[in-house]
Design an enzyme around this catalytic site. Structure first.
Site, PDB file in Angstrom:
ATOM      1  CB  CYS A  27      -0.957  -0.002   1.188  1.00 52.09           C
ATOM      2  SG  CYS A  27      -2.011  -1.469   1.267  1.00 52.09           S
ATOM      3  CG  HIS A  72      -3.160   3.094   2.043  1.00 53.03           C
ATOM      4  ND1 HIS A  72      -3.798   2.674   0.901  1.00 53.03           N
ATOM      5  CD2 HIS A  72      -3.255   2.060   2.928  1.00 53.03           C
ATOM      6  CE1 HIS A  72      -4.256   1.438   1.080  1.00 53.03           C
ATOM      7  NE2 HIS A  72      -3.938   1.056   2.302  1.00 53.03           N
ATOM      8  CG  ASN A  79      -7.055  -0.944   1.438  1.00 54.12           C
ATOM      9  OD1 ASN A  79      -6.271  -0.816   0.506  1.00 54.12           O
ATOM     10  ND2 ASN A  79      -6.644  -1.168   2.681  1.00 54.12           N
TER      11      ASN A  79
END
EC number: 2.3.1.180
Length: 318
Positions: free
Chosen positions: A119, A244, A274
């Site tokens: 990520c 993020h 996500n």
């Protein structure tokens, strides 16, 4: 504006984002697993997410996002001499994603490599692209974060299936008279590597949610502040904070501790889920499209995830 001194400069010329067409709402998930809309929103802040079809790969997603960024930059495929794809979900790692993405976009004979910092991947790749331009190793770089996380998630595991989604985001990095990408602050916490992992080819993604939550909400705001310090920027002067999109509670907790009171905080996770390395460029591209941020403003990026890895830098919004 100066984000660094004593070196040739690099800046972001344009962003682009792409999401698959299929929308999966919380009610859709509740129809097949033990969960509900209130439970999901209260824990991770997500209302819906996008899921790629069986015939749509992370390469396809990357090509869509990369093509949009390239078109928005005003450059042609002939102008790109390096392609970096940040991904941790590629189904077949050989050949790499970057070479295939470059070929499909008509980019001839560029340097091409993949980068896996999960990520944090886009921020890592952006730092590599900036350094390549500043050193003269490349003139214009296409940076793409692309993930098809749903192919690695157990569809019956409500702790992960409600969170992870598919998408891609991209940026074109080129030379500039003044720095538009600040020095990166990055690192890793390998002692916590097992908190997020795919053990082998037969396994699904596993995440220790509470471990990750505690780490993210306590260890990362100093990294974000360090990126501001290295860029010579006061958090109060930021136009946007784009972390993020891991979990809305994490995003809001870090934002509070950062003290960027005048910044628009990205909350793309609510409608996108996500998307790992894609989440930062995807969120920022949508903020630009909606007019939430203006060209020339300063945005602080903060990526973090499996590894555990993290990276942060200040950029000038194109």
């Amino acid at each position: 504006m100066r984000l660094g001194q004593g070196a040739p400069a690099a800046r972001i010329l344009a962003f682009g984002g792409y999401q698959p067409a299929q929308v999966v709402t919380n009610d859709d998930l509740a129809a097949r697993i033990d969960t509900n809309d209130e439970w999901i929103q209260s824990r991770v802040g997500i209302k819906e997410r996008r899921v790629a079809g069986p015939q749509e790969s992370e390469i396809d997603l990357a090509v869509q996002a990369g093509g949009k960024a390239l078109a928005a930059s005003g450059l042609s495929s002939d102008d790109i001499d390096l392609v970096i794809v940040a991904t941790c979900t590629i189904e077949a790692p050989i050949p790499n994603a970057a070479g295939r993405v470059a070929h499909r976009l008509g980019i001839t004979a560029p340097g091409a490599f993949d980068l896996n910092a999960a990520c944090a991947g886009f921020c890592y790749a952006l730092a590599a692209a900036s350094d390549a331009v500043r050193s003269g190793s490349a003139t214009n770089v296409l940076v793409v974060g692309s993930e098809k996380l749903t192919q690695w998630v157990d569809p019956e595991d409500r702790s992960t299936v409600v969170i992870f989604a598919d998408g891609a985001g991209a940026a074109v990095v080129g030379p500039s008279d003044q720095p538009g990408i600040g020095p990166v602050a990055w690192g890793s916490a390998g002692d916590k590597a097992e908190a997020i992992q795919i053990k082998d080819r037969q396994s699904f993604l596993h995440q220790e949610g509470q471990t990750v939550f505690r780490w993210a909400t306590t260890a990362l705001h100093p990294v974000a502040k360090l990126a501001c310090e290295r860029a010579g920027v006061d958090p109060a002067d930021l136009a946007a904070f784009v972390p993020h999109q891991a979990n809305l509670r994490i995003v809001e907790a870090i934002a509070r501790k950062l003290g960027a009171d005048n910044a628009v905080v990205a909350r793309d996770i609510v409608l996108a889920g996500n998307t790992s390395a894609a989440s930062i460029p995807l969120a920022l591209s949508r903020m630009i499209e909606r007019g939430e941020v203006q060209s020339g403003g300063l945005a602080l990026l903060l990526g973090f995830g499996a590894g555990l890895t993290y990276a942060s830098q200040v950029i000038e919004i194109p």
